[in-house]
Motif scaffolding. Structure first.
Motif, mmCIF file in Angstrom:
data_model
loop_
_atom_site.group_PDB
_atom_site.id
_atom_site.type_symbol
_atom_site.label_atom_id
_atom_site.label_comp_id
_atom_site.label_asym_id
_atom_site.label_seq_id
_atom_site.Cartn_x
_atom_site.Cartn_y
_atom_site.Cartn_z
ATOM 1 N N THR A 2 1.024 -1.248 0.052
ATOM 2 C CA THR A 2 -0.032 -0.032 -0.018
ATOM 3 C C THR A 2 0.809 1.278 -0.094
ATOM 4 N N SER A 3 0.455 2.297 -0.784
ATOM 5 C CA SER A 3 1.286 3.549 -0.846
ATOM 6 C C SER A 3 1.037 4.109 0.302
ATOM 7 N N ALA A 4 2.346 4.743 0.991
ATOM 8 C CA ALA A 4 2.305 5.547 1.982
ATOM 9 C C ALA A 4 1.515 7.022 1.828
ATOM 10 N N ALA A 5 1.383 7.141 0.575
ATOM 11 C CA ALA A 5 0.785 8.612 -0.041
ATOM 12 C C ALA A 5 -0.830 8.457 0.335
ATOM 13 N N LEU A 10 0.262 12.046 6.260
ATOM 14 C CA LEU A 10 1.013 12.711 5.665
ATOM 15 C C LEU A 10 0.856 14.258 5.383
ATOM 16 N N ARG A 11 -0.591 14.470 5.247
ATOM 17 C CA ARG A 11 -1.270 15.464 4.556
ATOM 18 C C ARG A 11 -1.669 16.485 5.843
ATOM 19 N N GLY A 20 5.399 16.234 6.454
ATOM 20 C CA GLY A 20 4.903 15.053 5.922
ATOM 21 C C GLY A 20 6.112 14.227 5.021
ATOM 22 N N GLU A 21 7.039 14.771 4.914
ATOM 23 C CA GLU A 21 8.339 14.052 4.148
ATOM 24 C C GLU A 21 8.978 13.065 5.594
ATOM 25 N N GLN A 22 8.953 13.866 6.755
ATOM 26 C CA GLN A 22 9.550 13.052 7.675
ATOM 27 C C GLN A 22 8.819 11.787 8.147
ATOM 28 N N VAL A 23 7.378 12.075 8.204
ATOM 29 C CA VAL A 23 6.377 11.066 8.319
ATOM 30 C C VAL A 23 6.721 9.886 7.575
ATOM 31 N N ARG A 24 6.950 10.303 6.105
ATOM 32 C CA ARG A 24 7.100 9.350 5.474
ATOM 33 C C ARG A 24 8.500 8.306 5.493
ATOM 34 N N ALA A 327 1.653 9.090 18.276
ATOM 35 C CA ALA A 327 1.572 10.286 18.995
ATOM 36 C C ALA A 327 1.237 11.254 17.983
ATOM 37 N N ALA A 328 1.794 11.305 17.054
ATOM 38 C CA ALA A 328 1.569 12.261 15.995
ATOM 39 C C ALA A 328 0.100 12.334 15.451
ATOM 40 N N ASP A 329 -0.540 10.908 15.335
ATOM 41 C CA ASP A 329 -1.796 10.747 14.725
ATOM 42 C C ASP A 329 -2.713 11.268 15.932
ATOM 43 N N ALA A 330 -2.296 10.974 17.300
ATOM 44 C CA ALA A 330 -3.214 11.167 18.113
ATOM 45 C C ALA A 330 -3.475 12.694 18.366
#
Length: 359
Positions: A2-5, A10-11, A20-24, A327-330
């Motif tokens: 599955t693409s991380a995009a 990321l957005r 977003g690039e760091q998340v990737r 944590a970022a998602d939370a």
């Protein structure tokens, strides 16, 4: 793959200067540790334990690498022992420690429920239901007369008579997620509900039921993170331990008596703070912990001795990276699984009162 995009994380408007690039790159780092059979060791060539394997899979899920995450869960299903457990430690498929840690085993229920929340795939719940059912049945068999969960079964199938607060608090969330999976699939597991209800009350009101590991920061925040303690009691508990475990501008200590700040514990505390509405404090802490990020690899150092500036241990684990992603998602509420910790303890199916928890 599955693409991380495809991941909303990321957005999202990310905290702490994260991009977003760091998340990737963090997702790429975790994926690079995965073995061809789906296993997720701590790092390439390192050992695997069942809890951190699932944590790493959750990190893959939030960055949109759903296929890799499912391969990790299928690996768990394929390697599960007949009693519903997994060995505490293995390296490249060779068992190093055959004992079974109840908390480590139970955590797959959190991972599977999280995968469903992110992807909406009920078929994934059905596919992994036998695995979740078997491991939660195993875990509740380890409930002690105190209501706490025995921390482990040894290779001779003897339950330890000791319980750990962090492990039991995490196991409570696992049982809750397992009950939610069962409910979604149309199953009823009253034994799980009874075990969870008793465990919750023990965590709230019987500190003597657990071994004294108060030097560990996880014993401070996990009763809140796992959902046993919320509201005013949770805020009071967190405030009471802040001076002991917090390190200004860096994060939190793993243990109270060492100047060692760790990425994973700090990330878990961020999710804990977010869960009780302390979003500003959580976001500040998220910015603080970014000093452990290694741009060259996309990973996070496990921790650092702050006074001398030495990384310790010299390793970057998949699960540390995953904890930061969660944590970022939370904080951003970007994916369908972002409230996995915020919602812990809110399920009303236990029976009995859910309010009035004490610290």
């Amino acid at each position: 793959m599955t693409s991380a995009a495809g991941s909303a994380l990321l957005r999202a408007e990310l905290p702490g200067g994260m991009t977003g690039e760091q998340v990737r790159s963090i997702g790429d780092f975790i994926a690079a540790q995965q073995q061809p059979d789906g296993a997720l060791p701590w790092f390439t060539g390192g050992h695997l334990d069942p809890w951190d394997h699932v944590e790493s899979a959750m990190g893959l899920t939030v960055v949109g690498r759903h296929d890799e995450a499912m391969r990790a869960y299928v690996w768990s299903a394929r390697t599960q022992r007949a009693d519903g457990s997994w060995p505490m430690r293995q390296t490249d498929g060779v068992i190093d420690d055959a004992a079974a840690d109840t908390n480590q085993c139970a955590y797959i229920a959190v991972g599977v429920w999280h995968y469903f929340l992110v992807t909406g795939q009920t078929a994934a719940l059905a596919r992994l239901w036998p695995t979740v059912e078997a491991t939660i049945n195993f875990v509740v068999r380890g409930q002690l007369p105190s209501g706490a969960i025995s921390w482990a079964m040894d290779p001779e199938r003897r339950w330890a008579d000791e319980a750990l607060l962090t492990g039991s608090a995490s196991t409570l969330q696992s049982i809750e997620c397992a009950c939610l999976i069962a409910e979604t699939l149309g199953h009823d597991r009253p034994r799980w509900r009874a075990a969870g209800r008793t465990l919750r009350e023990t965590i709230r009101h019987r500190p003597e039921a657990f071994a004294d590991r108060s030097r560990f920061s996880m014993d401070w925040y996990y009763p809140v993170l796992g959902g046993a303690v919320r509201g005013d009691a949770a805020l009071a508990r967190l405030d009471a331990g802040w001076e002991t475990f917090g390190w200004p501008t860096r994060g939190i200590r793993c243990v109270s008596d060492e100047p060692w700040v760790t990425a994973a514990e700090t990330a878990e505390l961020i999710a804990t703070l977010d869960a009780v509405g302390e979003t500003n404090r959580a976001a500040s802490l998220f910015a603080d912990v970014q000093f452990l990020f290694d741009e060259s690899t996309g990973g996070y150092w496990t921790g650092m001795n702050i006074p001398n500036g030495e990384v310790y241990p010299v390793e970057q684990t998949a699960w540390s990276a995953a904890a930061v992603l969660l944590a970022a998602d939370a904080l951003t509420q970007a994916t369908g699984g972002s409230a996995i910790f915020r919602d812990a303890g809110r399920w009303n199916g236990w029976g009995g009162a859910l309010e009035g928890a004490t610290g």
